[in-house]
Design a protein around this motif. Structure first.
Motif, PDB file in Angstrom:
ATOM      1  N   LEU A 145       0.968  -1.191  -0.093  1.00  0.00           N
ATOM      2  CA  LEU A 145      -0.021   0.070   0.111  1.00  0.00           C
ATOM      3  C   LEU A 145       1.075   1.213   0.138  1.00  0.00           C
ATOM      4  N   ASP A 149       1.551   5.639  -1.339  1.00  0.00           N
ATOM      5  CA  ASP A 149       1.621   6.803  -0.338  1.00  0.00           C
ATOM      6  C   ASP A 149       0.294   7.470   0.073  1.00  0.00           C
ATOM      7  N   THR A 150      -0.828   7.213  -0.600  1.00  0.00           N
ATOM      8  CA  THR A 150      -1.830   7.896  -0.068  1.00  0.00           C
ATOM      9  C   THR A 150      -2.799   6.992   0.543  1.00  0.00           C
ATOM     10  N   LEU A 151      -2.380   5.621   0.648  1.00  0.00           N
ATOM     11  CA  LEU A 151      -3.303   4.682   1.308  1.00  0.00           C
ATOM     12  C   LEU A 151      -2.698   4.318   2.730  1.00  0.00           C
ATOM     13  N   SER A 152      -3.452   4.107   3.688  1.00  0.00           N
ATOM     14  CA  SER A 152      -3.000   3.511   4.955  1.00  0.00           C
ATOM     15  C   SER A 152      -4.090   2.487   5.334  1.00  0.00           C
ATOM     16  N   GLY A 153      -3.462   1.331   5.594  1.00  0.00           N
ATOM     17  CA  GLY A 153      -4.067   0.208   6.296  1.00  0.00           C
ATOM     18  C   GLY A 153      -3.725  -0.092   7.262  1.00  0.00           C
ATOM     19  N   GLU A 154      -4.341  -1.322   7.718  1.00  0.00           N
ATOM     20  CA  GLU A 154      -3.779  -1.942   9.046  1.00  0.00           C
ATOM     21  C   GLU A 154      -2.257  -2.390   8.730  1.00  0.00           C
TER      22      GLU A 154
ATOM     23  N   PHE B 331     -11.851  -0.095   0.581  1.00  0.00           N
ATOM     24  CA  PHE B 331     -11.088   1.171   0.319  1.00  0.00           C
ATOM     25  C   PHE B 331     -11.857   2.324   0.727  1.00  0.00           C
ATOM     26  N   TYR B 335     -10.178   9.750   5.582  1.00  0.00           N
ATOM     27  CA  TYR B 335     -10.107   9.137   7.064  1.00  0.00           C
ATOM     28  C   TYR B 335     -10.998   9.123   8.011  1.00  0.00           C
ATOM     29  N   GLY B 350      -9.461  -2.962   5.917  1.00  0.00           N
ATOM     30  CA  GLY B 350     -10.034  -1.626   5.643  1.00  0.00           C
ATOM     31  C   GLY B 350      -8.832  -0.886   5.183  1.00  0.00           C
ATOM     32  N   VAL B 351      -9.092  -0.124   4.150  1.00  0.00           N
ATOM     33  CA  VAL B 351      -7.489   1.000   3.909  1.00  0.00           C
ATOM     34  C   VAL B 351      -8.095   2.115   3.651  1.00  0.00           C
ATOM     35  N   GLN B 352      -7.361   3.013   4.257  1.00  0.00           N
ATOM     36  CA  GLN B 352      -7.941   4.502   4.079  1.00  0.00           C
ATOM     37  C   GLN B 352      -7.180   5.146   3.088  1.00  0.00           C
ATOM     38  N   HIS B 353      -7.696   6.024   2.372  1.00  0.00           N
ATOM     39  CA  HIS B 353      -7.030   6.947   0.959  1.00  0.00           C
ATOM     40  C   HIS B 353      -7.120   8.178   1.455  1.00  0.00           C
ATOM     41  N   THR B 354      -6.031   8.970   1.388  1.00  0.00           N
ATOM     42  CA  THR B 354      -5.857  10.441   1.451  1.00  0.00           C
ATOM     43  C   THR B 354      -6.461  10.970   0.120  1.00  0.00           C
TER      44      THR B 354
END
Lengths: 458, 653
Positions: A145, A149-154, B331, B335, B350-354
């Protein structure tokens, strides 16, 4: 001096040194022996400690089998012993009937597991804890991910350390990456984690990230335990020695691309596609020949600066140590559908090959070691002038570019700085290979008589 | 170490009389030189050992220290940024401020603003905030635009779902009473509101109340005249917090219930999920599929900040036969906490996207990031299933895909497999086992082939500054390159989203509400292999041969146009001179009540749909190659668009 005083001094000295000695013994046992698991003061305990370690491993492997976790042995010490010939093996078995490979005198045994087979089994961890194992789970960012760089997962699990009776079993999780390789992450302890859980500097895996080919596994019996091992152990060990993996600096690349947005014109998109095809073709061809190569010049800069190909660079540059040169490189590339465009220099000096695939050029520069620097040569076809590009010496690391697993100099910044100077982070569109690089040195002229052999343009 | 030397200046030894037994022996022993020497040597040895052990100790300690230093390398370089949550510090009272006015509302809890809305032309109606009575955390925020119809029903539904004991905060922005009917007012009264029955046009109003408990405060200011608003009201009050145990249910301590407990302590408005007595399940265990070809295909759920939608969507997805929860990744664009809570409730990833860019481009960038990440996370996958958060998923969704997915590999003329039939309304779709090929890209639950994405779409995906819809872009001829999608006659997904970027209640009512949705499990699809390019042409030719010609002298909008038969195949010809000549089809689509906003769901100028349980083929003449089947005597149906009305009415406030 009165006689009584002398005796008194003597007795005092004796008592204090006794006390000292006792204290030191106590301290030694408590602090040093416990840490390393080495029972120096208990020579008789050596054999029993092996038995304990073997029991520990047996318990652990039984558990893994119960949960159908296809762990495989990745321990360098154990695999090294296994890869040695069978005679030695019998010898050792005679001497120590129980645990001659897996307990190679180290308090740690490492196993690896393909992460796709892990599937987040809390049952296994719970069962291990029930069996008395203490657990340290190291998690980290998911690099698959991070590439955006814009994604943040567990955070994903990277390493598991199980400890029982002072023995540590490390399980490294190997993740599938899109360049068709397996990856493991670095082991970094977060605040609040137990720093004395294991002798971390003795771990085989975790100091750096690593990249591996998918090993073929066989199930075998080692020390009376069923264990999976890589079929080709020496190949696996050789890979391990050079497995260090560098993640691209996605965050910096992102800032760079905000300053200098990527060219999204059809021509640039098309060039990137062709460059990607060419790069994966080069990786495949040289991989089959077992010739290690790294991305060099503009291609390396593109990876380091923007995690991509510089769309106006017009070619793909790779480097190969001259020691790894093989004459069948040229026929191999031809067989892969590329045409030789030019060949400059000779094996002894300034060798350079250029191939053409579709309409993108693949330049292979051969690097020569010279003391503590390495250099590669350049030749101007029309004048026969020679150039030399000098780099500080470097080691090689794995990296991923355009979903292709490639090598880069581990000391990438030094390499880039040598080539492009301190302003490497500013794009330069007009680049003259004869004068722009900051490490170029004029290196004379090829003798005219030898031009025919040394400057071949097709 | 110095060696022990006897004192050379010592007095010569003189034996004395009358000594004790002990001293006698002592002197005798000391007298013996050899013994003395022995003792001295022993002591020296002893001290030497001490020294050696000492040195070893120092070395070992040093080594341990080195190891510690080496272990430093294994430490995370980043300091832990997470600060512990502010302790409750024993405070049991919350200060609450609520403000209601024409242009601004805000709610502050203990000095922290939890709601502030002063945007123009936005946020009209009644704002409702639900707080946890034990922690004071915001569990839900809603706006009900009760100026508009039906919103009060939604508010009643929501308020009834909130667990007893929660703290409810109400405040009106601009106008919130025009369509606030008596049922809603009565409910508010039953909560303890004094003013609810008197609320009227452009009044300002705030209320803080515990559901099923005391009223903490209420303020109301009447609007003096139709054209003016009531004076702003600011309500300041204190709320007594209760003990945590009282706010929780006592479910059995299982892994699932721990997830449930966490979820229910954070959010509100999900109905019986958090019911103490009989909570709704969060694990569904649908039947597995025999020979499931899509078990290992990753599923990407594209979501924004519509957690209630996501909840409904995931519930239907996890109930579909053959689902593999391990392969699902949600996705989330932004946030947002609550969608993530929903994802975690179901134990999914789950994945968060800026967020990048705005509006349509933001959605488009989110799609790109999600698709790229999906193939990154599953490098072995050849396909990805793409879903959106406002879809219900049919129980045989995976069965449908499992039976068709091999076509994507075998037939290069395919672009996607979609679960959605644009023209599949309740009155125009009939056969769950029937498949079509269409030249448009319907989306709404579809399968994307990795090679198409990686080699074609990803490299030239619209950049953030281009405000394009991703789906419109994918439908463009440069991308689609003449390829087709396979769709079912009866859709395997249902679009329930009313709130959305390109969506509103009216639009949904007209175009999506009456869409047919398959509810039969494990439908065996018919003639799957005749969906291949060439085989499909044979199939169409066969259909056209069998088809009876409809009476072209009748008005196709009349009900009698299609005879009252069942199970027959009919054909009709409509006029379409070029790709751009869409007027006849659009008029026909309008009177058939199917999708008429653009031309969709055709295959080489042929539409297939059902009328009165008969299969009707609509051929566009002359652009369709099937026009040759038209008898020379028949002239294609031509419909003109109705004349445009002058000055279309614009709704004004």
């Amino acid at each position: 001096m009165p006689r009584v005083n002398r005796t008194l001094v003597f007795v005092l000295l004796l008592v204090s040194s006794c006390a000292f000695l006792l204290f030191q013994l106590y301290y030694y046992r408590n602090y040093v022996s416990k840490q390393t698991g080495l029972h120096l003061l208990n020579p008789g305990g050596h054999v029993t400690s092996r038995q304990v370690q073997w029991q520990t491993l047996k318990k652990f492997l039984a558990l893994a089998q119960y949960f159908r976790l296809p762990l495989f042995l990745a321990d360098t010490a154990a695999l090294t012993l296994l890869s040695h010939d069978a005679l030695q093996q019998r010898d050792r078995t005679m001497h120590e009937p129980h645990c001659s490979f897996l307990c190679a005198g180290r308090p740690i045994t490492s196993f690896a597991l393909q992460a796709s087979r892990w599937k987040d089994q809390p049952g296994f961890l719970l069962a291990a804890e029930e069996k008395g194992f203490e657990l340290l789970e190291v998690r980290g960012h998911d690099p698959r991910l991070a590439s955006l760089d814009t994604l943040s997962g567990e955070e994903i699990p990277l390493h598991f350390l199980f400890r029982l009776h002072g023995y540590v079993i490390q399980v490294v999780l190997l993740y599938e990456r899109s360049g068709n390789y397996l990856w493991h992450g670095v082991l970094r302890l977060k605040a609040g984690m137990d720093r004395s859980f294991a002798p971390f500097n003795l771990l085989d895996y975790g100091r750096h990230g690593g990249a591996y080919d998918r090993p073929e596994l066989i199930l075998t019996v080692v020390d009376n335990l069923d264990v999976r091992v890589p079929r080709n152990i020496s190949r696996f060990l050789a890979q391990r020695r050079r497995a260090r993996f560098l993640e691209c600096r996605y965050h910096d690349a992102r800032s760079f691309l905000q300053l200098y947005p990527e060219d999204s014109s059809a021509a640039a998109v098309e060039f990137r596609r062709k460059a990607k095809t060419l790069l994966s073709l080069a990786a495949q061809t040289l991989g089959e020949l077992d010739v290690p190569f790294w991305i060099s010049s503009g291609t390396c800069l593109g990876w380091f600066r923007q995690c991509s190909i510089i769309s106006y660079s017009r070619d793909v540059d790779i480097g190969v140590f001259i020691a790894d040169f093989r004459p069948d490189i040229i026929p191999a590339f031809r067989a892969a559908g590329l045409s030789l465009k030019h060949k400059f220099g000779k094996v002894e000096d300034s060798l350079e090959l250029s191939f053409l695939g579709e309409d993108v050029k693949l330049d292979i520069f051969f690097f020569y070691k010279d003391g503590d620097v390495v250099w590669n040569g350049g030749t101007q076809a029309k004048s026969g002038r020679k150039f030399k590009y000098v780099f500080p010496s470097f080691s090689l690391c794995w990296a991923e570019l355009l979903e292709v697993k490639v090598r880069v100099p581990c000391e990438t910044l030094d390499y880039i700085m040598a080539n492009y100077g301190a302003t490497w982070s500013v794009p330069v569109r007009s680049w003259d290979w004869k004068s722009s690089p900051s490490n170029v040195i004029e290196n004379g002229v090829w003798p005219v008589a030898e031009w025919a052999g040394l400057i071949q343009v097709y | 170490m110095e060696t022990w030397t006897p004192n050379p200046r010592a007095k010569p030894f003189i034996p004395r009389q009358q000594r004790s037994w002990y001293l006698t022996w002592k002197y005798r022993l000391t007298q013996r030189r050899s013994l003395r020497r022995f003792c001295q040597a022993g002591a020296v040895l002893f001290l030497l050992i001490t020294v050696i052990v000492n040195i070893k100790l120092i070395l070992d300690t040093r080594r341990v220290a080195d190891e510690d230093a080496a272990a430093q390398e294994y430490e995370d370089v980043l300091p832990n940024m997470e600060t512990p949550r502010r302790p409750a510090s024993g405070r049991k009272v919350l200060d609450i401020e609520v403000y209601s006015s024409r242009s601004k509302v805000y709610v502050a809890v203990d000095g922290t603003t939890v709601l502030e809305d002063d945007m123009r032309e936005q946020g009209r109606g009644i704002h409702v905030i639900v707080l946890n009575q034990a922690t004071g955390h915001v569990m839900a925020k809603r706006i009900f635009d009760t100026y508009s119809p039906h919103e009060d029903d939604a508010m009643i539904l929501f308020l009834n779902m909130v667990t007893r004991g929660r703290i409810l905060i109400f405040t009106i922005k601009d106008e919130g009473t025009f369509h606030l009917k008596d049922a809603a007012k009565d409910l508010l009264k039953s909560f303890g509101s004094q003013a609810s029955l008197n609320l009227s046009w452009r009044d300002m109003w705030t209320l803080v109340v515990k559901k099923g408990g005391q009223v903490f405060g209420e303020k109301h200011s009447k609007s003096p005249a139709l054209s003016t608003w009531g004076d702003p009201v600011l309500l300041k009050t204190e709320v007594q917090l209760t003990a945590a145990e009282e706010a929780e249910c006592h479910w059995a301590d299982t892994k699932l219930n721990r997830r449930r407990k966490l979820f229910c302590s954070k959010v509100e408005g999900y109905g019986s999920i958090c019911s103490c007595k009989d909570p709704a399940p969060i694990e569904f265990n649908p039947d597995p599929l025999p020979n499931n070809n899509v078990y290992n295909v990753p599923v990407a759920v594209i979501a924004g900040n519509r957690p209630n939608y996501l909840y409904r969507m995931l519930r239907s997805l996890l109930s579909a036969y053959g689902v593999n929860p391990q392969m699902i990744t949600v996705f989330i664009d932004g946030y947002y906490e609550e969608p993530m809570d929903v994802v975690e409730l179901f134990g999914l990833k789950g994945v968060q996207h800026t967020p990048i860019s705005i509006k349509n481009a933001r959605v488009s960038q989110h799609y790109k990031a999600s698709l790229t990440a999906t193939f990154n996370l599953h490098p072995d996958a050849g396909f990805a299933i793409v879903l959106e958060e406002d879809l219900d998923i049919s129980v045989d969704f995976f069965s449908f895909l499992s039976q068709t997915i091999h076509l994507l590999d075998q037939d290069d003329s395919l672009y996607c497999i979609s679960a959605w039939n644009d023209q599949g309304y309740e009155h125009t779709a009939e056969d769950p086992a029937l498949l079509y090929r269409v030249e448009s890209m319907p989306g709404l639950g579809w399968v994307l082939k990795k090679s198409i994405y990686k080699d074609e779409l990803e490299p030239k995906w619209p950049t953030p500054e281009k405000l394009w819809d991703w789906d419109m872009w994918m439908r463009m001829p440069e991308q689609r390159k003449g390829r087709e999608c396979i769709i079912p006659d009866v859709s395997r997904s249902y679009h329930f989203g009313i709130i959305g970027l390109n969506m509103n209640g009216y639009f949904h009512e007209v175009y999506f509400k009456k869409h047919k949705f398959n509810t039969i499990p494990n439908v065996q699809l018919r003639n799957v292999d005749s969906m291949r390019k060439d085989a499909y042409e044979v199939e169409i030719q066969k259909l056209l041969r069998e088809a009876e010609l409809l009476d072209h002298s009748k008005n196709p909008c009349e009900d009698s146009f299609v005879p009252d038969t069942e199970g027959k195949t009919y054909v009709m010809f409509i006029k379409m001179d070029s790709e751009l000549d869409t007027s006849t089809w659009t008029e026909l689509a309008k009177c058939l009540h199917v999708w008429d906003l653009d031309v969709r769901g055709y295959h080489r100028g042929l539409w297939r749909l059902f009328r009165k349980r008969n299969h009707v083929l609509v051929v566009a003449v002359p652009i369709s190659p099937y026009s040759v089947k038209k008898p020379a005597a028949v002239s294609p149906i031509h419909l003109d668009p109705p004349p445009k009305e002058e000055g279309a009415p614009v709704e004004q406030l």
